[in-house]
Design a protein around this motif. Structure first.
Motif, PDB file in Angstrom:
ATOM      1  N   ILE A 262      41.549  50.504  38.753  1.00 13.40           N
ATOM      2  CA  ILE A 262      42.303  49.345  38.256  1.00 13.40           C
ATOM      3  C   ILE A 262      41.370  48.150  38.172  1.00 13.40           C
ATOM      4  O   ILE A 262      40.798  47.711  39.177  1.00 13.40           O
ATOM      5  CB  ILE A 262      43.492  49.026  39.184  1.00 13.40           C
ATOM      6  N   PHE A 263      41.179  47.623  36.965  1.00 13.49           N
ATOM      7  CA  PHE A 263      40.401  46.411  36.757  1.00 13.49           C
ATOM      8  C   PHE A 263      41.337  45.206  36.856  1.00 13.49           C
ATOM      9  O   PHE A 263      42.311  45.113  36.110  1.00 13.49           O
ATOM     10  CB  PHE A 263      39.729  46.435  35.384  1.00 13.49           C
ATOM     11  N   LEU A 264      41.026  44.300  37.760  1.00 12.00           N
ATOM     12  CA  LEU A 264      41.904  43.160  38.018  1.00 12.00           C
ATOM     13  C   LEU A 264      41.364  41.844  37.442  1.00 12.00           C
ATOM     14  O   LEU A 264      42.037  40.817  37.530  1.00 12.00           O
ATOM     15  CB  LEU A 264      42.130  42.996  39.522  1.00 12.00           C
ATOM     16  N   GLY A 265      40.158  41.873  36.870  1.00 11.85           N
ATOM     17  CA  GLY A 265      39.591  40.652  36.321  1.00 11.85           C
ATOM     18  C   GLY A 265      39.229  39.656  37.407  1.00 11.85           C
ATOM     19  O   GLY A 265      39.187  39.975  38.600  1.00 11.85           O
ATOM     20  N   GLN A 266      38.990  38.416  36.988  1.00  9.66           N
ATOM     21  CA  GLN A 266      38.658  37.355  37.938  1.00  9.66           C
ATOM     22  C   GLN A 266      39.911  36.919  38.682  1.00  9.66           C
ATOM     23  O   GLN A 266      40.947  36.664  38.069  1.00  9.66           O
ATOM     24  CB  GLN A 266      38.051  36.166  37.183  1.00  9.66           C
ATOM     25  N   GLN A 267      39.828  36.819  40.004  1.00  8.85           N
ATOM     26  CA  GLN A 267      40.966  36.435  40.827  1.00  8.85           C
ATOM     27  C   GLN A 267      40.600  35.249  41.708  1.00  8.85           C
ATOM     28  O   GLN A 267      39.464  35.135  42.168  1.00  8.85           O
ATOM     29  CB  GLN A 267      41.419  37.604  41.702  1.00  8.85           C
ATOM     30  N   ASP A 268      41.563  34.381  41.947  1.00  3.83           N
ATOM     31  CA  ASP A 268      41.323  33.213  42.779  1.00  3.83           C
ATOM     32  C   ASP A 268      41.536  33.505  44.263  1.00  3.83           C
ATOM     33  O   ASP A 268      40.724  33.130  45.099  1.00  3.83           O
ATOM     34  CB  ASP A 268      42.231  32.054  42.348  1.00  3.83           C
ATOM     35  N   ASP A 269      42.609  34.179  44.593  1.00  8.47           N
ATOM     36  CA  ASP A 269      42.956  34.423  45.994  1.00  8.47           C
ATOM     37  C   ASP A 269      42.401  35.780  46.429  1.00  8.47           C
ATOM     38  O   ASP A 269      43.122  36.785  46.497  1.00  8.47           O
ATOM     39  CB  ASP A 269      44.470  34.364  46.191  1.00  8.47           C
ATOM     40  N   ILE A 270      41.110  35.813  46.736  1.00  6.94           N
ATOM     41  CA  ILE A 270      40.470  37.074  47.112  1.00  6.94           C
ATOM     42  C   ILE A 270      41.045  37.615  48.417  1.00  6.94           C
ATOM     43  O   ILE A 270      41.185  38.827  48.597  1.00  6.94           O
ATOM     44  CB  ILE A 270      38.939  36.885  47.232  1.00  6.94           C
ATOM     45  N   ASN A 271      41.410  36.731  49.329  1.00  4.62           N
ATOM     46  CA  ASN A 271      41.959  37.166  50.607  1.00  4.62           C
ATOM     47  C   ASN A 271      43.194  38.042  50.406  1.00  4.62           C
ATOM     48  O   ASN A 271      43.386  39.056  51.075  1.00  4.62           O
ATOM     49  CB  ASN A 271      42.303  35.950  51.465  1.00  4.62           C
ATOM     50  N   LYS A 272      44.028  37.650  49.461  1.00  6.24           N
ATOM     51  CA  LYS A 272      45.247  38.411  49.161  1.00  6.24           C
ATOM     52  C   LYS A 272      44.905  39.835  48.716  1.00  6.24           C
ATOM     53  O   LYS A 272      45.546  40.806  49.150  1.00  6.24           O
ATOM     54  CB  LYS A 272      46.025  37.696  48.056  1.00  6.24           C
ATOM     55  N   TRP A 273      43.878  39.962  47.894  1.00  5.92           N
ATOM     56  CA  TRP A 273      43.507  41.285  47.386  1.00  5.92           C
ATOM     57  C   TRP A 273      42.767  42.105  48.439  1.00  5.92           C
ATOM     58  O   TRP A 273      42.888  43.334  48.462  1.00  5.92           O
ATOM     59  CB  TRP A 273      42.664  41.138  46.121  1.00  5.92           C
ATOM     60  N   LEU A 274      42.034  41.454  49.317  1.00  2.00           N
ATOM     61  CA  LEU A 274      41.382  42.192  50.399  1.00  2.00           C
ATOM     62  C   LEU A 274      42.409  42.884  51.285  1.00  2.00           C
ATOM     63  O   LEU A 274      42.161  43.966  51.818  1.00  2.00           O
ATOM     64  CB  LEU A 274      40.514  41.245  51.237  1.00  2.00           C
ATOM     65  N   HIS A 275      43.579  42.269  51.431  1.00  4.02           N
ATOM     66  CA  HIS A 275      44.634  42.856  52.250  1.00  4.02           C
ATOM     67  C   HIS A 275      45.265  44.077  51.597  1.00  4.02           C
ATOM     68  O   HIS A 275      46.042  44.788  52.242  1.00  4.02           O
ATOM     69  CB  HIS A 275      45.708  41.809  52.561  1.00  4.02           C
ATOM     70  N   CYS A 276      44.923  44.325  50.336  1.00  2.00           N
ATOM     71  CA  CYS A 276      45.388  45.544  49.660  1.00  2.00           C
ATOM     72  C   CYS A 276      44.446  46.714  49.895  1.00  2.00           C
ATOM     73  O   CYS A 276      44.781  47.855  49.565  1.00  2.00           O
ATOM     74  CB  CYS A 276      45.492  45.304  48.146  1.00  2.00           C
ATOM     75  N   MET A 277      43.263  46.427  50.425  1.00  2.72           N
ATOM     76  CA  MET A 277      42.207  47.436  50.519  1.00  2.72           C
ATOM     77  C   MET A 277      42.134  48.064  51.906  1.00  2.72           C
ATOM     78  O   MET A 277      42.397  47.412  52.913  1.00  2.72           O
ATOM     79  CB  MET A 277      40.848  46.803  50.187  1.00  2.72           C
ATOM     80  N   ASP A 278      41.735  49.327  51.919  1.00  2.00           N
ATOM     81  CA  ASP A 278      41.406  49.998  53.174  1.00  2.00           C
ATOM     82  C   ASP A 278      39.909  49.915  53.449  1.00  2.00           C
ATOM     83  O   ASP A 278      39.486  49.856  54.609  1.00  2.00           O
ATOM     84  CB  ASP A 278      41.823  51.466  53.112  1.00  2.00           C
ATOM     85  N   LEU A 279      39.104  49.917  52.398  1.00  2.00           N
ATOM     86  CA  LEU A 279      37.655  49.950  52.521  1.00  2.00           C
ATOM     87  C   LEU A 279      37.040  49.068  51.444  1.00  2.00           C
ATOM     88  O   LEU A 279      37.452  49.119  50.281  1.00  2.00           O
ATOM     89  CB  LEU A 279      37.144  51.392  52.369  1.00  2.00           C
TER      90      LEU A 279
END
Length: 403
Positions: A262-279
């Motif tokens: 999944i390509f998400l492009g440029q994002q402002d709230d990186i912290n939010k997306w890090l919480h979606c990740m396991d690794l």
């Protein structure tokens, strides 16, 4: 040097351009944290900037010089006029493209000059170019002090370029540990794309050759085909934009990975997306000190990164994550599979990563070191303006030393 009515020293930051990136993110953190009643800033972009500049929340003037490709003599002239008009106390250039503007600054008003080395160009990933070494050595005659973000870069400046150790300060990047914090996994994408049972691998960075997301895609493709991962739901999130985006998407389509990547492009709230990740994975060919690694560690994520540049100063192999050989598909696949199959190890390394950031890479320590650096530069040259010295927090180990 001409005096103005403002007692605060003016620092002119010179960069090639100001787009989303690690260098620019570091500048945002520094400028936002330094007290505006003690220091002034102006940013000069040799080319231009985008809306990433809006992350700077303090008053700062931004000037674009719209430099043409190659040798643009008119840009040197415009820069000299800009220096004469503003008369900065310090000109702080960053990376090789901005270094050559120290000479016209010196010709204009002879301000104090400092230069920061943040990372490596894709055309010189190991610092082996004799041409670039010579350019750095030549312009060192107009530079009063240097900042090396990594020990790797510090060694290069001393041994490869011939810069005196007494002129170099080692200041590592810091991360906002209040903004980036561990949290329970939170999926914000539609369930048909990523559900709660998926093992989510993520990466953040410019989609550029030096960041080498193609390595990650190749290794991820092999991971999906590996019998050991049979029955596992795995997804890959790619955050960022850049010149390699179409090439990467073409690889995904050609290798039938569309439902997994999944390509998400440029994002402002990186912290939010890090919480979606396991690794978190960083597959770069070259790095200085990577902000996204620090942000992932602060968010309590285990990191797999290529063993290049300053990555080994951040990721402790086998304790907070895994370092893999650069551009080695099999090595990266093995590291990702290891965490996929060993959730207890994944959690253990994630917790250790957060603790390491708290103890070694706080934002307050970084800002204090930059403030101290500017203070020392002004004081050592008996400059009429001064900047109050801030001592780095005691719990943070300072790697700065002067001979």
């Amino acid at each position: 040097m001409k005096m103005d009515n403002d007692a605060r020293p003016l620092i002119m930051h010179v960069v090639y351009r100001f787009y989303a990136g690690g260098l620019e993110n570091g500048m945002v953190n520094i400028l936002n944290q330094m007290p505006t009643d003690k220091v002034r800033h102006i940013i000069v972009c040799l080319t231009d900037h985008d809306d990433f500049i809006e992350r700077i929340k303090v008053p700062v003037e931004v000037v674009d010089l719209h430099k043409k490709p190659g040798m643009d003599w008119s840009c040197y002239w415009r820069f000299m006029q800009l220096v004469k008009r503003h008369q900065p106390d310090i000109v702080h250039s960053r990376n090789l493209a901005a270094l050559e503007y120290q000479l016209p600054a010196w010709c204009a008003t002879r301000p104090l000059a400092c230069h920061g080395e943040h990372g490596w160009d894709v055309t010189d990933l190991t610092g082996g170019s004799l041409k670039y070494r010579f350019i750095r050595w030549l312009y060192s005659h107009w530079v009063d002090a240097y900042i090396a973000l990594s020990k790797h870069t510090l060694d290069y400046l001393i041994q490869g370029v011939g810069i005196g150790r007494h002129k170099i300060s080692h200041i590592c990047n810091g991360v906002d540990t209040e903004r980036f914090q561990p949290a329970a996994k939170h999926l914000i994408l539609p369930e048909e794309l990523v559900d709660k049972d998926c093992f989510v691998i993520g990466t953040v960075g410019r989609l550029a050759l030096v960041k080498n997301q193609l390595l990650l895609l190749r290794a991820f493709s092999s991971l999906l085909d590996n019998p050991a991962s049979d029955g596992k739901k795995v997804r890959l999130l790619i955050i960022g934009s850049g010149e390699c985006e179409e090439m990467l998407k073409a690889f995904v389509a050609e290798h039938h990975l569309t439902q997994f990547v999944i390509f998400l492009g440029q994002q402002d709230d990186i912290n939010k997306w890090l919480h979606c990740m396991d690794l978190f994975v960083l597959p770069s060919l070259g790095e200085g000190i990577c902000n996204t690694i620090l942000e992932a560690m602060a968010a309590g994520k285990t990191v797999v990164a290529t063993d290049v540049g300053g990555n080994a100063e951040l990721v402790v192999d086998g304790k907070t994550g895994t370092l893999v050989e650069s551009d080695n598909d099999a090595d990266l696949e093995r590291a990702m599979l290891n965490y996929l199959l060993r959730p207890t190890l994944l959690l253990k390394h994630a917790e250790a990563a957060r603790l390491r950031v708290e103890h070694e890479f706080s934002l307050s320590a970084m800002v204090a070191k930059y403030t101290r650096f500017y203070h020392d530069l002004l004081a050592q040259h008996h400059h009429p303006k001064s900047l109050p010295c801030v001592v780095p927090p005691r719990e943070v180990k300072s790697s700065k030393s002067r001979s």
